[in-house]
Motif scaffolding. Structure first.
Motif, PDB file in Angstrom:
ATOM      1  N   HIS A  65     -38.741 -27.823  -5.496  1.00  0.00           N
ATOM      2  CA  HIS A  65     -37.760 -27.229  -4.361  1.00  0.00           C
ATOM      3  C   HIS A  65     -37.733 -25.666  -5.724  1.00  0.00           C
ATOM      4  CE1 HIS A  65     -35.833 -30.919  -3.020  1.00  0.00           C
ATOM      5  NE2 HIS A  65     -37.638 -31.036  -3.364  1.00  0.00           N
ATOM      6  N   PHE A  66     -37.801 -24.585  -4.970  1.00  0.00           N
ATOM      7  CA  PHE A  66     -37.087 -23.319  -4.916  1.00  0.00           C
ATOM      8  C   PHE A  66     -36.233 -22.795  -4.634  1.00  0.00           C
ATOM      9  CE2 PHE A  66     -40.840 -22.590  -3.390  1.00  0.00           C
ATOM     10  CZ  PHE A  66     -41.053 -21.201  -3.245  1.00  0.00           C
ATOM     11  N   GLN A  67     -35.037 -21.433  -4.553  1.00  0.00           N
ATOM     12  CA  GLN A  67     -35.126 -20.388  -4.138  1.00  0.00           C
ATOM     13  C   GLN A  67     -35.932 -18.883  -4.431  1.00  0.00           C
ATOM     14  OE1 GLN A  67     -30.724 -22.482  -3.254  1.00  0.00           O
ATOM     15  NE2 GLN A  67     -30.483 -21.082  -4.884  1.00  0.00           N
ATOM     16  N   TYR A  68     -35.660 -18.245  -3.128  1.00  0.00           N
ATOM     17  CA  TYR A  68     -36.215 -16.880  -3.046  1.00  0.00           C
ATOM     18  C   TYR A  68     -34.895 -15.948  -4.100  1.00  0.00           C
ATOM     19  CZ  TYR A  68     -40.472 -17.770  -0.450  1.00  0.00           C
ATOM     20  OH  TYR A  68     -41.758 -18.206  -0.468  1.00  0.00           O
ATOM     21  N   PRO A  69     -35.478 -15.066  -4.187  1.00  0.00           N
ATOM     22  CA  PRO A  69     -33.724 -13.559  -5.065  1.00  0.00           C
ATOM     23  C   PRO A  69     -33.209 -12.759  -3.886  1.00  0.00           C
ATOM     24  CG  PRO A  69     -36.498 -13.292  -5.848  1.00  0.00           C
ATOM     25  CD  PRO A  69     -36.243 -14.333  -4.930  1.00  0.00           C
ATOM     26  N   PRO A  70     -32.168 -12.776  -3.366  1.00  0.00           N
ATOM     27  CA  PRO A  70     -31.420 -13.015  -5.095  1.00  0.00           C
ATOM     28  C   PRO A  70     -30.738 -13.611  -5.551  1.00  0.00           C
ATOM     29  CG  PRO A  70     -29.946 -11.998  -3.294  1.00  0.00           C
ATOM     30  CD  PRO A  70     -31.303 -12.633  -2.415  1.00  0.00           C
ATOM     31  N   HIS A  71     -31.275 -14.790  -4.836  1.00  0.00           N
ATOM     32  CA  HIS A  71     -30.831 -16.424  -4.836  1.00  0.00           C
ATOM     33  C   HIS A  71     -31.408 -17.070  -6.083  1.00  0.00           C
ATOM     34  CE1 HIS A  71     -27.855 -15.442  -1.438  1.00  0.00           C
ATOM     35  NE2 HIS A  71     -28.806 -15.625  -0.937  1.00  0.00           N
ATOM     36  N   THR A 185     -41.264 -12.195  -6.445  1.00  0.00           N
ATOM     37  CA  THR A 185     -41.066 -11.070  -7.299  1.00  0.00           C
ATOM     38  C   THR A 185     -39.601 -11.489  -7.774  1.00  0.00           C
ATOM     39  OG1 THR A 185     -43.037 -10.328  -5.627  1.00  0.00           O
ATOM     40  CG2 THR A 185     -40.618  -9.125  -6.981  1.00  0.00           C
ATOM     41  N   LEU A 186     -39.721 -10.570  -9.263  1.00  0.00           N
ATOM     42  CA  LEU A 186     -38.963 -10.629  -9.778  1.00  0.00           C
ATOM     43  C   LEU A 186     -38.481  -9.391 -10.526  1.00  0.00           C
ATOM     44  CD1 LEU A 186     -38.302 -14.771 -11.404  1.00  0.00           C
ATOM     45  CD2 LEU A 186     -37.194 -13.817  -9.302  1.00  0.00           C
ATOM     46  N   ARG A 187     -37.095  -8.526 -10.807  1.00  0.00           N
ATOM     47  CA  ARG A 187     -37.344  -7.673 -11.179  1.00  0.00           C
ATOM     48  C   ARG A 187     -37.909  -7.948 -13.199  1.00  0.00           C
ATOM     49  NH1 ARG A 187     -31.281  -6.283  -9.034  1.00  0.00           N
ATOM     50  NH2 ARG A 187     -32.728  -6.388  -6.546  1.00  0.00           N
ATOM     51  N   ALA A 188     -38.340  -7.258 -14.033  1.00  0.00           N
ATOM     52  CA  ALA A 188     -39.095  -7.383 -15.228  1.00  0.00           C
ATOM     53  C   ALA A 188     -37.755  -7.018 -16.125  1.00  0.00           C
ATOM     54  CB  ALA A 188     -40.263  -7.461 -15.261  1.00  0.00           C
ATOM     55  N   LEU A 189     -36.776  -7.850 -16.602  1.00  0.00           N
ATOM     56  CA  LEU A 189     -36.718  -7.319 -18.218  1.00  0.00           C
ATOM     57  C   LEU A 189     -36.927  -7.720 -19.011  1.00  0.00           C
ATOM     58  CD1 LEU A 189     -33.289  -7.728 -16.584  1.00  0.00           C
ATOM     59  CD2 LEU A 189     -34.329  -5.043 -16.296  1.00  0.00           C
ATOM     60  N   THR A 190     -37.711  -8.351 -18.901  1.00  0.00           N
ATOM     61  CA  THR A 190     -38.273  -9.089 -20.555  1.00  0.00           C
ATOM     62  C   THR A 190     -39.593  -9.648 -20.518  1.00  0.00           C
ATOM     63  OG1 THR A 190     -37.232 -11.556 -20.175  1.00  0.00           O
ATOM     64  CG2 THR A 190     -35.790 -10.600 -20.455  1.00  0.00           C
ATOM     65  N   PRO A 191     -40.479  -9.708 -21.120  1.00  0.00           N
ATOM     66  CA  PRO A 191     -41.710 -10.598 -21.045  1.00  0.00           C
ATOM     67  C   PRO A 191     -41.846 -11.294 -19.947  1.00  0.00           C
ATOM     68  CG  PRO A 191     -41.619  -9.737 -23.154  1.00  0.00           C
ATOM     69  CD  PRO A 191     -40.394  -9.698 -22.618  1.00  0.00           C
ATOM     70  N   GLU A 192     -41.046 -12.449 -19.532  1.00  0.00           N
ATOM     71  CA  GLU A 192     -40.929 -13.739 -19.438  1.00  0.00           C
ATOM     72  C   GLU A 192     -39.929 -13.151 -17.777  1.00  0.00           C
ATOM     73  OE1 GLU A 192     -38.983 -13.556 -22.184  1.00  0.00           O
ATOM     74  OE2 GLU A 192     -40.299 -14.047 -23.471  1.00  0.00           O
ATOM     75  N   LEU A 193     -40.369 -11.613 -17.500  1.00  0.00           N
ATOM     76  CA  LEU A 193     -40.327 -11.513 -16.088  1.00  0.00           C
ATOM     77  C   LEU A 193     -38.583 -11.720 -15.470  1.00  0.00           C
ATOM     78  CD1 LEU A 193     -43.492 -11.896 -14.155  1.00  0.00           C
ATOM     79  CD2 LEU A 193     -42.761 -10.199 -15.394  1.00  0.00           C
ATOM     80  N   GLN A 194     -37.996 -12.202 -16.191  1.00  0.00           N
ATOM     81  CA  GLN A 194     -36.423 -12.287 -15.984  1.00  0.00           C
ATOM     82  C   GLN A 194     -35.951 -12.018 -14.711  1.00  0.00           C
ATOM     83  OE1 GLN A 194     -35.132 -15.422 -16.522  1.00  0.00           O
ATOM     84  NE2 GLN A 194     -36.583 -15.631 -17.833  1.00  0.00           N
ATOM     85  N   GLU A 195     -35.367 -12.454 -14.094  1.00  0.00           N
ATOM     86  CA  GLU A 195     -34.377 -11.378 -12.683  1.00  0.00           C
ATOM     87  C   GLU A 195     -33.159 -11.021 -13.669  1.00  0.00           C
ATOM     88  OE1 GLU A 195     -32.803 -13.738 -10.004  1.00  0.00           O
ATOM     89  OE2 GLU A 195     -32.671 -11.453  -8.380  1.00  0.00           O
ATOM     90  N   GLN A 196     -32.961  -9.374 -12.691  1.00  0.00           N
ATOM     91  CA  GLN A 196     -31.824  -8.523 -13.311  1.00  0.00           C
ATOM     92  C   GLN A 196     -30.597  -9.323 -12.649  1.00  0.00           C
ATOM     93  OE1 GLN A 196     -31.819  -4.911 -11.827  1.00  0.00           O
ATOM     94  NE2 GLN A 196     -32.130  -3.677 -13.595  1.00  0.00           N
ATOM     95  N   PRO A 197     -29.612 -10.019 -13.831  1.00  0.00           N
ATOM     96  CA  PRO A 197     -28.638 -10.276 -13.131  1.00  0.00           C
ATOM     97  C   PRO A 197     -27.505  -9.331 -12.362  1.00  0.00           C
ATOM     98  CG  PRO A 197     -28.031 -10.569 -15.135  1.00  0.00           C
ATOM     99  CD  PRO A 197     -29.331  -9.354 -14.949  1.00  0.00           C
TER     100      PRO A 197
END
Length: 197
Positions: A65-71, A185-197
């Motif tokens: 299971h997963f949820q798409y951004p922004p969730h 697609t997540l907003r890349a803030l770090t090398p781990e491709l973390q999403e912006q809060p």
């Protein structure tokens, strides 16, 4: 003094967290969660929900299971009864480990958790009867944003340790991944491709 040991995995952002146990003749004490300490491990948002699941039969699979951004959500998954084979699958678009998976055995006796970051699918298999899991999540459940991947999808080739004895119709009926699936697609803030809060 830290109450946790953080163990990186081959998938950037996925970490195993081991809780330190303080015990005596009465039993033991562990710290289950600490926002200050676990923010550095990747749980960098407030807890939005705590969910509890129970699987009665050995071999049961739940997920993926997963949820798409922004969730898109961070999950901290812990087994509080029994043992499970807990799996995270990288769905992050552009990730060098796209569609790769990593699994950790979680158990009540091991006092460990798996931190699953945004952009990953999650699932598990019960390795014995009567397994209970707690999920701490950073984002509330959003039905319109949820999706899943068939746990037997050949592109993932997850090595479930047991024959799958139980699986929901919803999970079993997810169609196979195709080449058209480019990931989340997540907003890349770090090398781990973390999403912006």
């Amino acid at each position: 003094m830290s109450r946790f040991t953080i163990q990186p995995t081959p998938l950037a952002g996925v970490v195993e967290i081991n809780r330190k146990v303080i015990g005596d003749h009465r039993g033991y004490f562990t710290r289950f969660f600490c926002a200050d300490e676990l923010a550095a491990a990747g749980f960098d948002s407030p807890i939005a929900q705590i969910n509890h699941s129970y699987s009665a039969k050995r071999g049961t699979v739940r997920g993926l299971h997963f949820q798409y951004p922004p969730h898109a959500e961070i999950k901290l998954v812990s087994c509080v009864r029994g043992r499970v084979f807990d799996v995270a699958v990288d769905l992050r678009a552009g990730s060098p480990t796209f569609l790769q998976w990593h699994a950790v055995e979680l158990s009540a006796e091991r006092h460990n958790s798996l931190l699953v970051p945004r952009g990953f699918a999650h699932g598990f298999q019960a390795l014995e009867d009567d397994c209970e899991l707690l999920y701490l999540t950073s984002t509330p459940y959003a039905q319109a944003a949820e999706d899943g991947i068939n746990p037997t999808d050949s592109r993932l080739d997850i090595a479930w340790p047991l024959a799958i004895t139980e699986c929901s119709d919803r999970d079993r009926n997810h169609p196979p991944l195709t080449d058209a699936f480019a990931g989340i697609t997540l907003r890349a803030l770090t090398p781990e491709l973390q999403e912006q809060p």
